[in-house]
Structures are given as C-alpha cells and as structure tokens.
Design an enzyme around this catalytic site. Structure first.
Site, PDB file in Angstrom:
ATOM      1  N   GLU A 197     -12.039  -9.277   8.225  1.00 31.82           N
ATOM      2  CA  GLU A 197     -11.449  -8.299   7.320  1.00 31.82           C
ATOM      3  C   GLU A 197     -10.847  -7.127   8.087  1.00 31.82           C
ATOM      4  O   GLU A 197      -9.769  -6.638   7.740  1.00 31.82           O
ATOM      5  CB  GLU A 197     -12.507  -7.813   6.326  1.00 31.82           C
ATOM      6  CG  GLU A 197     -12.046  -6.722   5.367  1.00 31.82           C
ATOM      7  CD  GLU A 197     -10.909  -7.143   4.456  1.00 31.82           C
ATOM      8  OE1 GLU A 197     -10.325  -6.251   3.822  1.00 31.82           O
ATOM      9  OE2 GLU A 197     -10.598  -8.355   4.379  1.00 31.82           O
ATOM     10  N   GLU A 234      -2.136  -6.081   8.296  1.00 32.74           N
ATOM     11  CA  GLU A 234      -1.459  -5.848   7.018  1.00 32.74           C
ATOM     12  C   GLU A 234      -0.665  -4.548   7.012  1.00 32.74           C
ATOM     13  O   GLU A 234       0.471  -4.508   6.543  1.00 32.74           O
ATOM     14  CB  GLU A 234      -2.483  -5.785   5.876  1.00 32.74           C
ATOM     15  CG  GLU A 234      -2.948  -7.102   5.333  1.00 32.74           C
ATOM     16  CD  GLU A 234      -3.906  -6.905   4.169  1.00 32.74           C
ATOM     17  OE1 GLU A 234      -3.780  -7.636   3.179  1.00 32.74           O
ATOM     18  OE2 GLU A 234      -4.793  -6.041   4.248  1.00 32.74           O
ATOM     19  N   LYS A 290      -6.902  -6.038   7.881  1.00 31.93           N
ATOM     20  CA  LYS A 290      -6.448  -4.702   7.498  1.00 31.93           C
ATOM     21  C   LYS A 290      -5.455  -4.154   8.525  1.00 31.93           C
ATOM     22  O   LYS A 290      -4.432  -3.568   8.174  1.00 31.93           O
ATOM     23  CB  LYS A 290      -7.638  -3.745   7.361  1.00 31.93           C
ATOM     24  CG  LYS A 290      -8.417  -3.924   6.098  1.00 31.93           C
ATOM     25  CD  LYS A 290      -7.608  -3.509   4.881  1.00 31.93           C
ATOM     26  CE  LYS A 290      -8.099  -4.228   3.650  1.00 31.93           C
ATOM     27  NZ  LYS A 290      -7.682  -5.620   3.544  1.00 31.93           N
ATOM     28  N   CYS A 345       5.814  -9.076  -9.136  1.00 28.03           N
ATOM     29  CA  CYS A 345       6.785  -8.126  -9.676  1.00 28.03           C
ATOM     30  C   CYS A 345       6.159  -7.266 -10.770  1.00 28.03           C
ATOM     31  O   CYS A 345       5.181  -7.654 -11.398  1.00 28.03           O
ATOM     32  CB  CYS A 345       7.987  -8.872 -10.247  1.00 28.03           C
ATOM     33  SG  CYS A 345       8.785  -9.960  -9.058  1.00 28.03           S
ATOM     34  N   LYS A 394       0.638  -6.717  -4.250  1.00 27.73           N
ATOM     35  CA  LYS A 394      -0.768  -6.593  -4.616  1.00 27.73           C
ATOM     36  C   LYS A 394      -1.325  -7.868  -5.215  1.00 27.73           C
ATOM     37  O   LYS A 394      -2.440  -8.286  -4.901  1.00 27.73           O
ATOM     38  CB  LYS A 394      -0.929  -5.440  -5.619  1.00 27.73           C
ATOM     39  CG  LYS A 394      -2.376  -5.122  -5.960  1.00 27.73           C
ATOM     40  CD  LYS A 394      -3.135  -4.606  -4.749  1.00 27.73           C
ATOM     41  CE  LYS A 394      -4.529  -4.148  -5.108  1.00 27.73           C
ATOM     42  NZ  LYS A 394      -5.304  -3.798  -3.904  1.00 27.73           N
ATOM     43  N   HIS A 418     -14.880 -19.804  23.860  1.00 30.34           N
ATOM     44  CA  HIS A 418     -14.214 -21.063  23.564  1.00 30.34           C
ATOM     45  C   HIS A 418     -12.714 -20.866  23.359  1.00 30.34           C
ATOM     46  O   HIS A 418     -12.085 -21.618  22.609  1.00 30.34           O
ATOM     47  CB  HIS A 418     -14.843 -21.719  22.344  1.00 30.34           C
ATOM     48  CG  HIS A 418     -16.279 -22.085  22.542  1.00 30.34           C
ATOM     49  ND1 HIS A 418     -16.687 -23.272  23.117  1.00 30.34           N
ATOM     50  CD2 HIS A 418     -17.413 -21.396  22.278  1.00 30.34           C
ATOM     51  CE1 HIS A 418     -17.994 -23.307  23.179  1.00 30.34           C
ATOM     52  NE2 HIS A 418     -18.468 -22.176  22.670  1.00 30.34           N
ATOM     53  N   TRP A 443       9.547  -8.229  -6.122  1.00 29.87           N
ATOM     54  CA  TRP A 443       9.152  -8.824  -4.842  1.00 29.87           C
ATOM     55  C   TRP A 443       9.808 -10.190  -4.794  1.00 29.87           C
ATOM     56  O   TRP A 443       9.523 -11.060  -5.601  1.00 29.87           O
ATOM     57  CB  TRP A 443       7.630  -8.924  -4.756  1.00 29.87           C
ATOM     58  CG  TRP A 443       7.106  -9.309  -3.417  1.00 29.87           C
ATOM     59  CD1 TRP A 443       7.363  -8.718  -2.224  1.00 29.87           C
ATOM     60  CD2 TRP A 443       6.195 -10.384  -3.132  1.00 29.87           C
ATOM     61  NE1 TRP A 443       6.670  -9.342  -1.219  1.00 29.87           N
ATOM     62  CE2 TRP A 443       5.948 -10.364  -1.745  1.00 29.87           C
ATOM     63  CE3 TRP A 443       5.553 -11.348  -3.912  1.00 29.87           C
ATOM     64  CZ2 TRP A 443       5.099 -11.282  -1.121  1.00 29.87           C
ATOM     65  CZ3 TRP A 443       4.714 -12.258  -3.292  1.00 29.87           C
ATOM     66  CH2 TRP A 443       4.495 -12.216  -1.919  1.00 29.87           C
ATOM     67  N   ASN A 466       8.502 -12.138 -14.137  1.00 27.58           N
ATOM     68  CA  ASN A 466       7.512 -12.194 -13.069  1.00 27.58           C
ATOM     69  C   ASN A 466       7.063 -13.644 -12.970  1.00 27.58           C
ATOM     70  O   ASN A 466       6.532 -14.187 -13.943  1.00 27.58           O
ATOM     71  CB  ASN A 466       6.318 -11.288 -13.372  1.00 27.58           C
ATOM     72  CG  ASN A 466       5.277 -11.303 -12.274  1.00 27.58           C
ATOM     73  OD1 ASN A 466       5.522 -11.800 -11.180  1.00 27.58           O
ATOM     74  ND2 ASN A 466       4.112 -10.760 -12.572  1.00 27.58           N
ATOM     75  N   GLY A 467       7.294 -14.284 -11.858  1.00 34.99           N
ATOM     76  CA  GLY A 467       6.906 -15.675 -11.719  1.00 34.99           C
ATOM     77  C   GLY A 467       7.933 -16.464 -10.949  1.00 34.99           C
ATOM     78  O   GLY A 467       8.724 -15.908 -10.175  1.00 34.99           O
ATOM     79  N   ARG A 482       3.459  -3.573  -6.827  1.00 40.37           N
ATOM     80  CA  ARG A 482       3.590  -5.007  -7.113  1.00 40.37           C
ATOM     81  C   ARG A 482       4.888  -5.590  -6.563  1.00 40.37           C
ATOM     82  O   ARG A 482       5.050  -6.815  -6.535  1.00 40.37           O
ATOM     83  CB  ARG A 482       3.538  -5.249  -8.628  1.00 40.37           C
ATOM     84  CG  ARG A 482       2.203  -4.970  -9.255  1.00 40.37           C
ATOM     85  CD  ARG A 482       2.249  -5.183 -10.748  1.00 40.37           C
ATOM     86  NE  ARG A 482       2.512  -6.562 -11.102  1.00 40.37           N
ATOM     87  CZ  ARG A 482       1.587  -7.412 -11.526  1.00 40.37           C
ATOM     88  NH1 ARG A 482       0.336  -7.031 -11.629  1.00 40.37           N
ATOM     89  NH2 ARG A 482       1.903  -8.647 -11.848  1.00 40.37           N
TER      90      ARG A 482
END
Length: 615
Positions: free
Chosen positions: A488, A495, A492, A2, A610, A511, A74, A100-101, A27
């Site tokens: 990566e 995401e 991306k 947040c 983020k 496999h 968030w 925030n938390g 955030r």
C-alpha cells in the site's frame, strides 16, 4: 469514473450543475461540459482539461435556464479534447446526452448508424447513444420511450441522462449494468440527478438510486421510475445523513491531506455503536449470517481492487487467526475469468469504497450465482455493492474525495477486524476473555491514531520529501501482517508522485529485488516490534551492506532500530492485528509530502479516477 449532474427547478441550472461538478471532479478531469435549455434551445459549453477551463468559458459565454445536465470526463473512447467532451447531441441537435460507462458494441452500432448516413462529430461511444435516442425520438414517441429503446440496443455498463428542448420540463436518467451510480434527489419543487451523492447533498438528502435496467423520468414535481422493459417501479427513498460541509477541504491544502488527518475521527465513527465494551460484544446489524451458517463455512474468499485488495491481504490474518477460516484474497478484476470454487459454505467478502467498482461487482455476481453468502464493506450508502449484498458493513468515514484512498483503507481494516471478531464469536473460536482483550485493544486505536497524526511531529516528512523528491525508484519491504502495508505504501507513492515504487515481502528480497539496491535506492522498511522483528532487522542489515538508504517505520521507544536505519518514522505500539492501521499512516504522509514537493496534483493524479466503473 465520469461525473454527472442534472437539475430541474427554479434555480439557475448552470450554477447548480457547476457546483455539483466541482464536487465530482475527482471522478474525471480530462474534459467537462454543460448543456442548459435557454430560450427554447439547447445551449452547450464544453472544454478540455479541468473544470476551471469550463468555468472560464462560461464566464466569457454564460448560459442560464432552469433545466440542464453536466459532465466531467475520464476518457475511455477518444482522447481528451473538446470534440470528445460531453454532452453529445444527435444529428439535428434535438437530443443531448451525458454518459458514465462504456458501450461495448460501440463499433458495431457506429457502423450501422454511419450506414444510415449519420455523421459523427466525436470519437466517443457516447455519441452513439445520442444518435440512437434521436432516431427513436419521433412525434409518436416521448423522450423517455426513445431513451428506453436506445438503452436496449447497448451492451456493457452505461448510466446516462438525456435532455431535449422539445420536452423542456423533463430529464430522463437510465442505468444499464454495473455502471457508475445514478442518484435521483428530491427537493421542494426541484429535482436533482448525480452520479455520486456529494454533488447534490447541499440541496437534498432524500435520494433514490437506480438499479441495473432501471430508468427515471424526472420533472420538477418528482420522478416516475420503471424498468427498461417498461414495468413501473416504486423504489425506496433513502435519507442520507452526511453533512455536505464534510466534502469541503476546510483548512487543508488538499482533500487527501484532510482525509489523512480525519482518520482518528473516521475510525471512531467506524467503531461507534458497534462495540459494547461492557459485554464484549460486536453488533453488526446488517450482517445476516446466523451462527449455524457461520459454523458451516469452509472458506472466506476476499475480492477487491487496488487499495481495497491490500486491505483484504491484512484482513486475511484477522479472519484466519480469530475465526479460524481459511482465506483466499483475489483480485476482483481477474476473479471471474476462471471458474472459482465457491459454494453455499463460502463467505465472499468484497471491499469497495465507492460501491460501484465494476470488477468487484462482477466478482460479487459470480459469488452469488454459485451460492456464496456475499458480504460487502463499503463507504457509500445505497451504492450498488451495498444493495446486492446479503450482508453489509458501512465504513462510516464520510465522503472520500481524494483519488488515492487513505481513510477508507484504515476504516476497512477496522471493519474486517470487527467482522473477524463477530465470526469468531458465531463460530465459537473466541472465548469471552479473548473478545474482551480484542475489543479493548480496538477501543484504544482512535487515540493512538490521533497521537500519530499530531502535526507537531510531522516536520520529518517535509525533510524527507526535500531529500528524496528527485529519486526515481523506491523499494518497500514488509513481513507478515505488515507486508500488505508495504504494498500500500508503494502504491500511494506511485499513484500521487509518479515515482516508480515496488512493495515486496521482506523475505523475498534476496530472490531478486536485492539486485536493485545501491546507494541511490531508498528502501522503506515496515518494522514494528512484532513476531518478525528480528527478521526485519536482518533485512535492514542486508540493505545497508549494499549501500541502500533505509527509511524505517518503527515503534516509539525502539532505540535499537535507530542504529540501523538512516531515517525512522515512529508509530505508537498496538496489538499486532491492529498495527497496520498505524504503520500505513506514515507511508500515506511520506507519499503526500513527496508528491507536494514534486508539484504533483495530489487529489487528481493523472490517468486515475476515484471509481473505476468500466474495464
């Protein structure tokens, strides 16, 4: 997670707070709210969705005053809704709080408060804090004392800012555990609070960062700091060099696009001042390992989450090859849930862009408790990870606003390369001639990245986006040092475009994943001309034999691969250890253009934030 902004001073607090929240919307963006003391009472405006909804509400029903707090959320407890948006008040509305938390003992505390007759108006854990502060806030106790007592009841990481119309000249900020950061900014006759620096850099660069179990009582004249137990503190005031203009998108459509194209400059800044090409020396002033310590090391354990974890998988090749240290790369989120083997001959390396990722901070605590030398590669000056480390390397990329990391990934690769050369020097595993070659290779890298990022050659990404934006699945393959690049690239794409994508070691294709390949499956293959090139060509042929569509990342001048792949994305040639810095950029661009073509919110992908500051 947040975003929090607080202000006290001569300006219109609502305007300062809203400007700050816009810089922090990355955030959290499922709801937002603001509280300002106006005409002797607390005026609150909240709305669900992105910050634009709150802005519209403020246009219809403005607030004005010289002190206030704001929040962009968030969700952890309670679905996104106006009733769950911050700020939250206590029962009689005297106290307003943003957080925030996460309050881990939320249910227990809520049950106790409800037993006292308190009626809750939201589903959030934050409202528990507001009610606790309200209970402790009596005629005999100040707001600061009430906040202190409330925080001592909480379990889990929390950063809060509280405000009361009964003390209209005071903001109280507090931090418990490894919650998101709390920065207190000093102005001239005004003060600022923020959970991340970009929110207030337009106004001040003189900041104090709260540590675990610390609090600040902020007035227009300054701030008084103490522990949650009441012991006074005199913390260091940091002067931050960032230019706030760098947090603006400028000519670019999205922050992510801007940050991709900033990589030549960010890598230059990462290298600048750290390499002496004349003497072939690396200077990492905040790496405190002495040569004797470095020679005693028996292992390097890397801990990180997400993109930073992929970076560390690349770094393992660097450390093992250059410093001859055995390397374990661990998910920070899993690390502390066993009894990892660490001692005073262990170098524990954490990579975190924000420096506030709770799992990574917990893994660092584990390393420190077991006697390891703890080092961090981090982007945010003064962040928690930087403050608790024995050694620090800053990325020097400037603010990264896009949720999907790009320039921080490539900067962290270069920082690991520098650290590997430094360790190789301390441990005696590199000759001066080898160092000279390694650093000469590094010096050429920003120019190669600039060449790769020339927009003149980027029409192919728009064409590929048009061709593949409706596909639902992608497979990414890489081998050796470029296997983490495949991971990566897949991350991306998923995401920011919400397309299912998986990264695999190319040798593992037979496999299991080969069963997925048909004429509808795009397969992205990272295949520069390195020591495993022939094996990658073999993988491409096996994909083609099953009807798969091959998109290859390949070196300039490699004409042979063009006869095998359906589409080729070219990268300049570089030394093998630095190749991932180049091969990842086409995958960033591919994901970006596909996401844009799909109409996705590139900078603020759904369900992501983020900095993950709670589990």
């Amino acid at each position: 997670m947040c975003g929090i902004v607080g202000y006290i001073g001569p300006r219109n607090a609502a305007q300062v707070i809203m400007d700050g929240l816009r810089r922090l919307e990355y955030r959290g963006y499922d709801s937002a709210g603001i509280a300002v003391i106006q005409d002797g009472h607390i005026a609150i405006r909240r709305d669900v969705g992105k910050l634009g909804n709150l802005s519209a509400r403020l246009s219809e029903s403005p607030v004005a005053g010289n002190i206030g707090i704001g929040h962009t959320r968030w969700a952890t407890h309670g679905k996104p809704s106006e009733r769950n948006a911050h700020p939250h008040t206590n029962a009689d509305g005297r106290v307003v709080v943003v957080q925030n938390g996460i309050v881990e003992n939320f249910r227990e505390l809520r049950a106790e408060l409800e037993a006292e007759g308190i009626e809750f108006k939201s589903d959030t854990d934050t409202e528990v804090i507001a009610h606790l502060v309200g209970l402790y806030y009596t005629a005999e106790r100040s707001l600061a004392e009430a906040v202190r007592m409330a925080m001592l009841n909480l379990r889990g990481p929390s950063a809060i800012v509280a405000l009361s119309h009964q003390e209209p000249g005071t903001l109280v900020a507090a931090r418990l555990g490894n919650a998101g950061g709390v920065a207190v900014g000093y102005g001239e006759g005004e003060m600022f609070i923020a959970s991340d620096m970009p929110a207030i850099l337009e106004y001040t660069r003189r900041l104090v960062f709260l540590e675990n179990r610390q609090m600040a009582v902020v007035t227009r004249a300054g701030a008084a700091f103490s522990t949650l137990e009441g012991q006074p503190l005199t913390p260091k005031v940091h002067t931050i060099p960032w230019d706030p203009i760098s947090a603006a998108k400028g000519e670019y459509k999205h922050f992510m696009q801007k940050e991709i194209y900033e990589q030549a400059n960010s890598l230059t800044d990462t290298i600048r001042g750290r390499v002496d090409l004349g003497s072939s020396e690396v200077y990492l002033e905040q790496v405190t390992l002495a040569a004797e310590q470095a020679r005693r090391l028996t292992q390097l354990v890397s801990v990180a989450c997400g993109t930073s974890h992929h970076s560390e998988l690349v770094g393992a090749f660097m450390f093992e090859q250059l410093a001859r240290l055995p390397v374990r790369v661990e998910y920070a989120s899993e690390f502390r849930y066993r009894d990892p083997v660490l001692d005073d001959r262990t170098l524990l390396l954490a990579i975190t862009q924000s420096g506030e990722t709770v799992d990574t901070l917990a893994a660092m605590d584990e390393g420190r408790d077991k006697g390891a030398h703890v080092a961090a590669i981090v982007n945010v000056i003064g962040s928690a990870a930087a403050r608790v480390s024995d050694s620090v390397i800053y990325m020097h990329t400037g603010p990264e606003i896009g949720v999907a990391s790009t320039k921080a990934f490539t900067a962290s690769l270069v920082d690991q390369y520098l650290l590997a050369v430094h360790l190789g020097t301390l441990r005696g595993t590199l000759t001066p001639e080898q160092r000279r070659t390694l650093l000469d290779d590094l010096a050429q890298l920003p120019a190669l990245v600039g060449q790769l990022l020339d927009p003149a050659g980027h029409k192919i990404y728009e064409e590929l986006a048009q061709t593949f934006f409706q596909h639902t699945d992608f497979l990414y393959l890489g081998r050796g040092i470029n296997f983490p690049v495949a991971l990566e690239g897949a991350l991306k794409l998923k995401e920011i475009s919400y397309i299912h994508a998986e990264g695999y070691p190319a040798g593992e294709m037979k496999h299991g994943p080969i069963a997925l390949i048909d004429e509808h499956m795009p397969v992205v293959v990272v295949a520069p001309q390195d020591r495993v090139y022939d094996k990658m060509i073999s993988q491409i042929e096996q994909v083609k034999a099953r009807g798969g569509i091959v998109i290859a990342v390949a070196n300039e001048g490699d004409d042979f691969i063009a006869t095998k792949a359906d589409h080729v994305l070219r990268v300049p040639r570089a030394s093998e250890l630095l190749t991932p810095v180049l091969t990842v950029i086409p995958l960033q661009l591919l994901a970006y253009h596909i996401a844009v073509r799909r109409g996705a919110d590139v900078d603020q992908p759904r369900n992501l934030a983020k900095s993950v500051t709670v589990e």
